[in-house]
Write a protein that holds these residues in place. Structure first.
Motif, mmCIF file in Angstrom:
data_model
loop_
_atom_site.group_PDB
_atom_site.id
_atom_site.type_symbol
_atom_site.label_atom_id
_atom_site.label_comp_id
_atom_site.label_asym_id
_atom_site.label_seq_id
_atom_site.Cartn_x
_atom_site.Cartn_y
_atom_site.Cartn_z
ATOM 1 N N ASP A 1 21.172 -5.724 4.229
ATOM 2 C CA ASP A 1 19.778 -5.843 3.803
ATOM 3 C C ASP A 1 18.825 -5.370 4.892
ATOM 4 N N LEU A 2 19.136 -5.692 6.145
ATOM 5 C CA LEU A 2 18.316 -5.198 7.256
ATOM 6 C C LEU A 2 18.396 -3.668 7.320
ATOM 7 N N TRP A 3 19.597 -3.116 7.179
ATOM 8 C CA TRP A 3 19.769 -1.675 7.203
ATOM 9 C C TRP A 3 18.996 -1.026 6.064
ATOM 10 N N LYS A 4 19.064 -1.606 4.881
ATOM 11 C CA LYS A 4 18.348 -1.074 3.712
ATOM 12 C C LYS A 4 16.852 -1.004 4.001
ATOM 13 N N THR A 5 16.327 -2.033 4.646
ATOM 14 C CA THR A 5 14.909 -2.051 4.998
ATOM 15 C C THR A 5 14.618 -1.018 6.080
ATOM 16 N N HIS A 6 15.517 -0.902 7.037
ATOM 17 C CA HIS A 6 15.358 0.040 8.148
ATOM 18 C C HIS A 6 15.271 1.486 7.658
ATOM 19 N N ILE A 7 16.095 1.870 6.706
ATOM 20 C CA ILE A 7 16.102 3.265 6.263
ATOM 21 C C ILE A 7 15.137 3.539 5.111
ATOM 22 N N ALA A 8 14.557 2.506 4.516
ATOM 23 C CA ALA A 8 13.638 2.706 3.392
ATOM 24 C C ALA A 8 12.306 3.242 3.898
ATOM 25 N N PRO A 9 11.860 4.388 3.405
ATOM 26 C CA PRO A 9 10.582 4.929 3.877
ATOM 27 C C PRO A 9 9.374 4.127 3.373
ATOM 28 N N ASP A 10 9.566 3.291 2.371
ATOM 29 C CA ASP A 10 8.435 2.545 1.803
ATOM 30 C C ASP A 10 8.589 1.031 1.937
ATOM 31 N N ALA A 11 9.382 0.588 2.911
ATOM 32 C CA ALA A 11 9.519 -0.855 3.186
ATOM 33 C C ALA A 11 9.648 -1.066 4.689
ATOM 34 N N GLN A 12 8.871 -1.992 5.214
ATOM 35 C CA GLN A 12 8.888 -2.300 6.645
ATOM 36 C C GLN A 12 9.142 -3.782 6.928
ATOM 37 N N HIS A 13 9.238 -4.576 5.857
ATOM 38 C CA HIS A 13 9.411 -6.017 6.010
ATOM 39 C C HIS A 13 10.537 -6.474 5.090
ATOM 40 N N LEU A 14 11.248 -7.526 5.508
ATOM 41 C CA LEU A 14 12.349 -8.073 4.727
ATOM 42 C C LEU A 14 12.167 -9.574 4.558
ATOM 43 N N PHE A 15 12.237 -10.043 3.316
ATOM 44 C CA PHE A 15 12.332 -11.467 3.008
ATOM 45 C C PHE A 15 13.782 -11.685 2.592
ATOM 46 N N LEU A 16 14.500 -12.511 3.327
ATOM 47 C CA LEU A 16 15.907 -12.763 3.056
ATOM 48 C C LEU A 16 16.093 -14.246 2.748
ATOM 49 N N VAL A 17 16.525 -14.535 1.530
ATOM 50 C CA VAL A 17 16.703 -15.911 1.065
ATOM 51 C C VAL A 17 18.204 -16.180 1.054
ATOM 52 N N VAL A 18 18.655 -17.116 1.915
ATOM 53 C CA VAL A 18 20.087 -17.357 2.109
ATOM 54 C C VAL A 18 20.379 -18.861 2.058
ATOM 55 N N PRO A 19 21.631 -19.213 1.779
ATOM 56 C CA PRO A 19 21.983 -20.639 1.761
ATOM 57 C C PRO A 19 22.057 -21.230 3.168
ATOM 58 N N ASN A 20 21.664 -22.492 3.269
ATOM 59 C CA ASN A 20 21.874 -23.213 4.528
ATOM 60 C C ASN A 20 23.371 -23.419 4.747
ATOM 61 N N ALA A 21 24.100 -23.682 3.657
ATOM 62 C CA ALA A 21 25.551 -23.886 3.717
ATOM 63 C C ALA A 21 26.166 -23.433 2.402
ATOM 64 N N ASN A 22 27.420 -23.016 2.471
ATOM 65 C CA ASN A 22 28.220 -22.733 1.284
ATOM 66 C C ASN A 22 29.363 -23.744 1.262
ATOM 67 N N TRP A 23 29.847 -24.066 0.071
ATOM 68 C CA TRP A 23 30.750 -25.199 -0.125
ATOM 69 C C TRP A 23 32.139 -24.762 -0.538
ATOM 70 N N GLY B 1 0.855 -1.181 0.000
ATOM 71 C CA GLY B 1 0.000 0.000 0.000
ATOM 72 C C GLY B 1 0.889 1.227 0.000
ATOM 73 N N PRO B 2 0.298 2.405 0.021
ATOM 74 C CA PRO B 2 1.098 3.634 -0.005
ATOM 75 C C PRO B 2 2.099 3.696 1.155
ATOM 76 N N GLY B 3 3.384 3.790 0.803
ATOM 77 C CA GLY B 3 4.428 3.893 1.810
ATOM 78 C C GLY B 3 4.683 2.640 2.610
ATOM 79 N N ARG B 4 4.143 1.502 2.197
ATOM 80 C CA ARG B 4 4.292 0.238 2.930
ATOM 81 C C ARG B 4 4.757 -0.837 1.963
ATOM 82 N N GLY B 5 5.698 -1.673 2.397
ATOM 83 C CA GLY B 5 6.144 -2.708 1.482
ATOM 84 C C GLY B 5 7.120 -3.704 2.070
ATOM 85 N N ILE B 6 7.539 -4.605 1.185
ATOM 86 C CA ILE B 6 8.466 -5.687 1.517
ATOM 87 C C ILE B 6 9.652 -5.594 0.567
ATOM 88 N N ILE B 7 10.840 -5.728 1.107
ATOM 89 C CA ILE B 7 12.057 -5.902 0.315
ATOM 90 C C ILE B 7 12.388 -7.391 0.369
#
Length: 182
Positions: free
Chosen positions: A117-139, A94-100
């Protein structure tokens, strides 16, 4: 390998934020289901020295085609910050509300991409939620796990929730772990 998922949310929420969080949680569960349906494909491209874009292209099709996220959108600048933040994906609630949404691979914790990524969401005036997709392990070259980003991200980002003194103005963070663990 089943996709892992953990949610963190601010402790004190307004009624509007609570309702919004229910909507975000529903989107997160849809994303987890879609990632699970493509887990084998993700495992095949998440190998040593693979391009980060290999995993991102699979996640991209899920976020864009199934959930309606937009890709590589420049966020509205914040007052006092000189930034042209362009997350991997953005969803408007919605207006001024969103997900990164961000998809990480090799530099998740070694280059502090999770905290950025958390900082980017924190300072974004139009995002209040973060979906972060990360590896369980790197090889490494021998096929052994050299690090376990998902577990580290949970500890690192989880520390910003649960105690009002440490909380930032991000309403929720959903962390998704992909790929095998051993």
């Amino acid at each position: 390998m089943e996709i892992k998922h953990q949610r963190f949310a601010r402790k004190a929420l307004t009624p509007a934020e609570t309702a919004e969080l229910e909507r975000v949680d529903a989107l997160a569960l849809q994303l987890q289901a879609h990632l699970n349906s493509r887990a084998t494909e993700i495992d095949l491209v998440h190998i040593h020295r693979a391009q980060s874009s290999a995993v991102q292209s699979i996640v991209s099709s899920l976020l864009r085609e199934h959930l309606g996220f937009r890709e590589e959108v420049v966020l509205t600048p914040s007052d006092g910050f000189v930034t042209h933040a362009r997350p991997d994906f953005v969803y408007s609630l919605g207006p001024g509300r969103g997900i990164i949404a961000e998809v990480e691979r090799g530099g998740t914790t070694t280059n502090n991409h999770d905290l950025k990524d958390l900082w980017k969401t924190h300072i974004a005036p139009d995002a209040q939620h973060l979906f972060l997709v990360v590896p369980n392990a790197n090889w490494n070259e021998t096929g052994a796990a050299r690090e376990h980003p998902y577990a580290r991200v949970l500890v690192r980002l989880g520390s910003f929730f649960g105690d009002p003194r440490r909380e930032v103005d991000v309403v929720s963070v959903h962390v998704f772990g992909y790929g095998r663990t051993a």
